[in-house]
Design an enzyme around this catalytic site. Structure first.
Site, PDB file in Angstrom:
ATOM      1  N   SER A 244       8.322  10.273  -1.904  1.00  0.00           N
ATOM      2  CA  SER A 244       7.845  11.467  -1.201  1.00  0.00           C
ATOM      3  C   SER A 244       6.911  11.079  -0.053  1.00  0.00           C
ATOM      4  O   SER A 244       6.816  11.793   0.938  1.00  0.00           O
ATOM      5  CB  SER A 244       7.144  12.434  -2.162  1.00  0.00           C
TER       6      SER A 244
ATOM      7  N   SER B   8      -8.606 -15.189   4.613  1.00  0.00           N
ATOM      8  CA  SER B   8      -7.315 -15.362   3.937  1.00  0.00           C
ATOM      9  C   SER B   8      -6.658 -14.015   3.669  1.00  0.00           C
ATOM     10  O   SER B   8      -6.138 -13.771   2.601  1.00  0.00           O
ATOM     11  CB  SER B   8      -7.467 -16.173   2.645  1.00  0.00           C
TER      12      SER B   8
ATOM     13  N   ARG C 209       0.821  -1.207   0.000  1.00  0.00           N
ATOM     14  CA  ARG C 209       0.000   0.000   0.000  1.00  0.00           C
ATOM     15  C   ARG C 209       0.860   1.264   0.000  1.00  0.00           C
ATOM     16  O   ARG C 209       0.550   2.250  -0.662  1.00  0.00           O
ATOM     17  CB  ARG C 209      -0.934  -0.020   1.210  1.00  0.00           C
TER      18      ARG C 209
ATOM     19  N   ASN D 296      -3.443   8.730   4.664  1.00  0.00           N
ATOM     20  CA  ASN D 296      -2.193   8.116   5.097  1.00  0.00           C
ATOM     21  C   ASN D 296      -2.195   7.758   6.573  1.00  0.00           C
ATOM     22  O   ASN D 296      -1.243   7.174   7.066  1.00  0.00           O
ATOM     23  CB  ASN D 296      -1.025   9.082   4.848  1.00  0.00           C
TER      24      ASN D 296
ATOM     25  N   ASP E  88       2.759   6.043  -2.700  1.00  0.00           N
ATOM     26  CA  ASP E  88       3.906   6.824  -3.152  1.00  0.00           C
ATOM     27  C   ASP E  88       3.763   7.153  -4.639  1.00  0.00           C
ATOM     28  O   ASP E  88       3.911   8.302  -5.046  1.00  0.00           O
ATOM     29  CB  ASP E  88       5.203   6.046  -2.895  1.00  0.00           C
TER      30      ASP E  88
ATOM     31  N   ASP F 232      -4.655 -14.431  -2.947  1.00  0.00           N
ATOM     32  CA  ASP F 232      -5.471 -15.417  -3.660  1.00  0.00           C
ATOM     33  C   ASP F 232      -6.666 -14.717  -4.318  1.00  0.00           C
ATOM     34  O   ASP F 232      -6.714 -13.485  -4.390  1.00  0.00           O
ATOM     35  CB  ASP F 232      -5.926 -16.523  -2.694  1.00  0.00           C
TER      36      ASP F 232
ATOM     37  N   ASP G 189     -10.204  -9.526   2.918  1.00  0.00           N
ATOM     38  CA  ASP G 189     -10.549 -10.821   2.338  1.00  0.00           C
ATOM     39  C   ASP G 189     -10.652 -11.796   3.504  1.00  0.00           C
ATOM     40  O   ASP G 189      -9.696 -12.508   3.823  1.00  0.00           O
ATOM     41  CB  ASP G 189      -9.467 -11.244   1.338  1.00  0.00           C
TER      42      ASP G 189
ATOM     43  N   GLY H 299       4.520  10.808  -8.429  1.00  0.00           N
ATOM     44  CA  GLY H 299       5.246   9.658  -8.971  1.00  0.00           C
ATOM     45  C   GLY H 299       5.955   8.857  -7.881  1.00  0.00           C
ATOM     46  O   GLY H 299       5.990   9.260  -6.720  1.00  0.00           O
TER      47      GLY H 299
ATOM     48  N   HIS I 202      -6.267  -5.795  -2.495  1.00  0.00           N
ATOM     49  CA  HIS I 202      -7.102  -5.902  -1.291  1.00  0.00           C
ATOM     50  C   HIS I 202      -7.395  -7.355  -0.920  1.00  0.00           C
ATOM     51  O   HIS I 202      -8.159  -7.599   0.006  1.00  0.00           O
ATOM     52  CB  HIS I 202      -8.398  -5.098  -1.473  1.00  0.00           C
ATOM     53  N   THR I 203      -6.769  -8.288  -1.594  1.00  0.00           N
ATOM     54  CA  THR I 203      -6.817  -9.679  -1.144  1.00  0.00           C
ATOM     55  C   THR I 203      -5.963  -9.867   0.102  1.00  0.00           C
ATOM     56  O   THR I 203      -6.065 -10.878   0.792  1.00  0.00           O
ATOM     57  CB  THR I 203      -6.350 -10.660  -2.248  1.00  0.00           C
TER      58      THR I 203
END
Ligand code: HEM
Ligand SMILES: *[C@@H]1O[C@H](CO)[C@@H](O)[C@H](O)[C@H]1NC(C)=O
Ligand SMILES: *[C@@H]1O[C@H](CO)[C@@H](O)[C@H](O)[C@H]1NC(C)=O
Ligand SMILES: CC(=O)N[C@H]1CO[C@H](CO)[C@@H](O)[C@@H]1O
Length: 352
Positions: free
Chosen positions: A91, A272, A77, A117, A82, A277, A269, A87, A215-216
């Protein structure tokens, strides 16, 4: 196309049509909207200047991820956030310098301190890896590269995909809370809003769909989706929510993990959340994606079909499309050559 097909499903005899279509689409996307600076990154950029760099990062990551597997989600994440602000230039790692500390650009309150954040983790981890790399080769390896490599190595270490991380990113010298608020997608966004924000980074609709697959792994705080559980809660106001969270799942969350709209945490998830997965996409198809932005993915017919196709395929197919999109994410607006600097300490710009 034939070679992609072979790579895509390696060893699997029967290739569903949906998979072939995904492979072709991914290639088309790759050819479009290429960001100029990506050509200047290259594999093994530090092979001569700091040959041990990638090994140091990899060994440290594998050692720690074995003991604390939640680090993988944190680093993945962090790398994504970042890349979405100024880019992939580290930062996100800069500390605020205090009001009026004078960067001359009004950016003295750093990205780190922007609301999205506040749940980011992993800063100390990156500082530690960077410390080891600095000890081996002072002033050579950028924080942006350390973060890109560490995120990849951590995902691979929990049994997830790997992808190519060309290096040579330079570190930025500016970090701005305002920019982070404007450029990091809000979990309340609709599909067209998310797609537009990704497009502004040179990323396509399929990158949005596959990168959301991150987000798994990991967790979300109830406050990030409370407006789907409690009318009027959260930043999004009045509780309208197309498509709504599965009613039974929402009731369960209200009774257990999210009794209030506040601080509880839920696995994105469930069951798991440490394993890379297809569980997240299965949940999304069942209207159990926690965030509105997760639910939004199936409001787009093509995205919904892509997700259904990947869920019906061997996990290697998800790994491949995710890896490709990660490689693209890692090149967003990178600084190369003599731009920026090689920060000594990832939390502060070098003094000149
Ligand atoms: C599409 C737009 C996206 C939105 C709106 C979004 C939003 C969020 C939110 C709200 C959380 C929960 C934070 C919390 O409450 O603690 C979260 C967690 C997370 N996100 Fe995303 N995200 C998006 C895309 C991505 C992408 C592209 C990646 C990486 C490739 C990513 C990786 C993660 C990970 C790994 C976590 C779990 C973090 C942890 O366990 O600490 N997300 N995201
Ligand atoms: C950056 O901020 C963190 C948390 O506020 C602090 O622990 C750390 O010492 C700071 N680093 C530097 C180099 O100022
Ligand atoms: C409630 O949500 C709808 C749909 O997003 C929006 O049009 C409306 O302005 C919102 N109302 C308030 C009071 O926020
Ligand atoms: C990890 C991190 O730096 N979190 C910060 C997010 O922003 C708040 C202030 O808005 C800080 O208190 C946190 O330390």
């Amino acid at each position: 196309m034939a070679s992609t097909k072979r790579r895509g499903v390696g060893g699997v005899a029967v290739v569903p049509m949906a998979v072939i279509r995904l492979g072709v689409a991914a290639i088309v996307v790759l050819g479009a909207g290429v960001i100029g600076a990506r050509a200047q990154l290259r594999m093994g950029f530090y092979d001569e200047s700091c040959p041990a760099a990638e090994r140091i990062v990899g060994e440290y990551v594998r050692q720690h991820v074995r003991r604390v597997p939640t680090v993988a989600a944190a680093l993945l994440r962090l790398h994504y956030h970042d890349c979405f602000v100024r880019g992939c230039d580290a930062s996100i790692l800069l500390n605020s310098t205090g009001a009026g500390a004078g960067h001359g650009d009004g950016g003295s309150v750093a990205e780190k301190d922007a609301a999205p954040n506040q749940t980011l983790r992993g800063f100390d981890f990156i500082d530690s890896v960077k410390g080891l790399v600095e000890a081996a080769c002072p002033g050579v390896v950028s924080c942006a590269d350390v973060l890109a490599l560490a995120a990849r190595d951590a995902v691979t270490a929990i049994g997830g995909p790997s992808w190519r991380v060309p290096t040579g990113r330079r570190d930025g010298t500016v970090s701005s809370m305002q920019e982070a608020l404007a450029e990091i997608p809000s979990p309340a966004m609709s599909f067209p809003e998310l797609a537009a924000l990704f497009a502004s980074k040179g990323l396509g609709v399929r990158d949005l769909v596959w990168l959301s697959g991150a987000h798994t792994i990991g967790i979300a705080h109830c406050s990030s989706f409370a407006d789907r559980l409690y009318a009027g809660a959260g930043a999004n106001g009045n509780g309208t929510d197309p498509p709504p969270l599965d009613a039974a799942y929402a009731a369960n969350l209200r009774e257990r993990k999210c009794r209030t709209a506040g601080d509880g945490v839920v696995e994105m998830d469930p069951g798991s959340y440490l394993t890379f997965d297809l569980g997240y996409y299965r949940a999304v198809l069942k209207h159990r994606g926690l965030l509105r932005s997760d639910a939004a993915l199936i409001t787009n017919a093509a995205a919904r079909a892509d997700i259904a196709g990947v869920v019906a395929s061997p996990p290697e197919v998800f790994f491949q499309v995710f890896g490709r999109s990660m490689a693209r994410l890692g090149t967003v607006q990178v600084k190369t050559g003599s731009e920026g600097e090689i920060r000594k300490n990832c939390a502060v710009v070098n003094s000149h």
